[in-house]
Design an enzyme around this catalytic site. Structure first.
Site, PDB file in Angstrom:
ATOM      1  N   LYS A 130       0.863  -1.183   0.000  1.00 39.95           N
ATOM      2  CA  LYS A 130       0.000   0.000   0.000  1.00 39.95           C
ATOM      3  C   LYS A 130       0.895   1.227   0.000  1.00 39.95           C
ATOM      4  CE  LYS A 130      -3.814   2.261   2.430  1.00 39.95           C
ATOM      5  NZ  LYS A 130      -4.719   2.222   3.609  1.00 39.95           N
TER       6      LYS A 130
ATOM      7  N   LYS B  36      -2.170  -1.544  -3.724  1.00 35.20           N
ATOM      8  CA  LYS B  36      -2.991  -0.338  -3.768  1.00 35.20           C
ATOM      9  C   LYS B  36      -2.075   0.877  -3.807  1.00 35.20           C
ATOM     10  CE  LYS B  36      -6.613   2.114  -1.182  1.00 35.20           C
ATOM     11  NZ  LYS B  36      -7.417   2.174   0.057  1.00 35.20           N
TER      12      LYS B  36
END
Length: 333
Positions: free
Chosen positions: A244, A305
């Protein structure tokens, strides 16, 4: 059976001739309880210490369809659900066409529409009322919190829907961070992980199928796996936000949940961003380190992400693990 195997089994299991009346068995701090509906004589056992259980990825047709290789359909998609406590839906200004859904019938109707299109997986993101937010974010594991009630609501309406959750403190933290902030601005890792474990267990007890730690604290996947297993939730999966990256793409999402970092006060320093724990966008190899740790700690699915800007990272993880790889794509406005 060899003697060592016999000893191992005797430490894990106590045979019960009437499982429904047998008292819980506790071994090394892990409690096993009789399960309803099992045949009489079934042993009560403490969970095996298995961070990886491949059967979790085969437990239902919905889940099998969601990670099936070599094809793509609506069954692979996970629909984000933004929920709030209001009486009507609220448009999210930074996400044109997307609403915060009012808890109740509006949420059920929205998921029913998605199911009609072949999408049978959802992930729940609650917008916590400001008066429930605190610096320690204990609302995260309130059994009657908005997230937990939404899980139960959807499971009652659609027993076969696959429900994912977000495991992080920022929707509940008055400082707007994924972890607990010390007065000098340090994000506490291990203390945060303790509350993430409680959050994940409360979500599993509400009926969640897969918990998704998005916080990027060190060691949280293994700690959550142990906490779930300790409470008898060995069937609940973990989809880890493995890579992330700190990104401006998250602005609309933070707007939807009112979860952006807040300004500090005279006696407290609040970091203005989340770069202390989210990954540096320049780092490619670091994702491999995170992936190795998450797999060893018991993740069932890995996530990258944002998605489209990091397809090289997606490819790298795909080449270096046999776990399913998911992507959370963020569209700028």
């Amino acid at each position: 059976m060899v003697p060592s195997a016999q000893a191992a089994c005797s430490r894990r299991a106590v045979i019960s001739r009437a499982a429904v009346t047998e008292k819980p068995v506790t071994t090394n701090g892990t409690t096993a309880r009789a399960k309803p509906g099992v045949p009489e004589g079934t042993p009560i056992v403490t969970p095996q210490n298995l961070p990886s259980r491949p059967r979790r990825n085969r437990r239902s047709e919905t889940f099998r369809s969601g990670i099936r290789e070599n094809w793509l359909s609506p069954a692979h998609f996970i629909l984000p659900i933004f929920v709030h406590e209001g009486s009507s839906n609220e448009p999210i200004a930074s996400m044109p066409g997307i609403n915060r859904l009012a808890y109740g019938k509006n949420v059920v109707d929205h998921v029913a529409e998605a199911r009609s299109l072949g999408v049978n997986q959802v992930v729940i993101f609650p917008k916590t009322p400001d008066h429930l937010k605190t610096p320690s974010a204990q609302e995260a594991f309130n059994p009657n919190g908005l997230s937990q009630r939404t899980i139960r609501l959807l499971k009652d309406a659609f027993p076969d829907v696959e429900i994912y959750t977000d495991v992080a403190l920022d929707p509940y933290n008055s400082d707007g961070h994924d972890g607990i902030v010390r007065d000098d601005g340090v994000i506490l890792n291990d203390e945060t992980v303790e509350y993430l474990c409680r959050q994940a267990v409360s979500q599993a007890e509400a009926g969640a199928d897969c918990v998704s730690p998005s916080d990027m604290m060190d060691g949280r996947v293994g700690a959550i796996r142990r906490a779930l297993d300790r409470e008898g939730h060995t069937h609940v999966s973990i989809m880890s936000y493995t890579a992330k990256y700190a990104s401006a793409f998250y602005g609309p999402f933070r707007d939807a949940l009112a979860s952006a970092p807040k300004a500090g006060q005279a006696h407290r320093r609040i970091p203005p961003n989340k770069k202390e724990y989210q990954m540096d966008p320049a780092n490619y190899r670091e994702a491999l380190r995170e992936a190795a740790a998450d797999e060893a700690e018991g993740a069932d699915i890995m996530m990258v992400k944002p998605g489209m800007p990091y397809l090289d990272v997606v490819r790298s993880l795909r080449d270096n693990t046999s776990l399913p790889i998911s992507v959370y794509h963020m569209n700028p406005t």
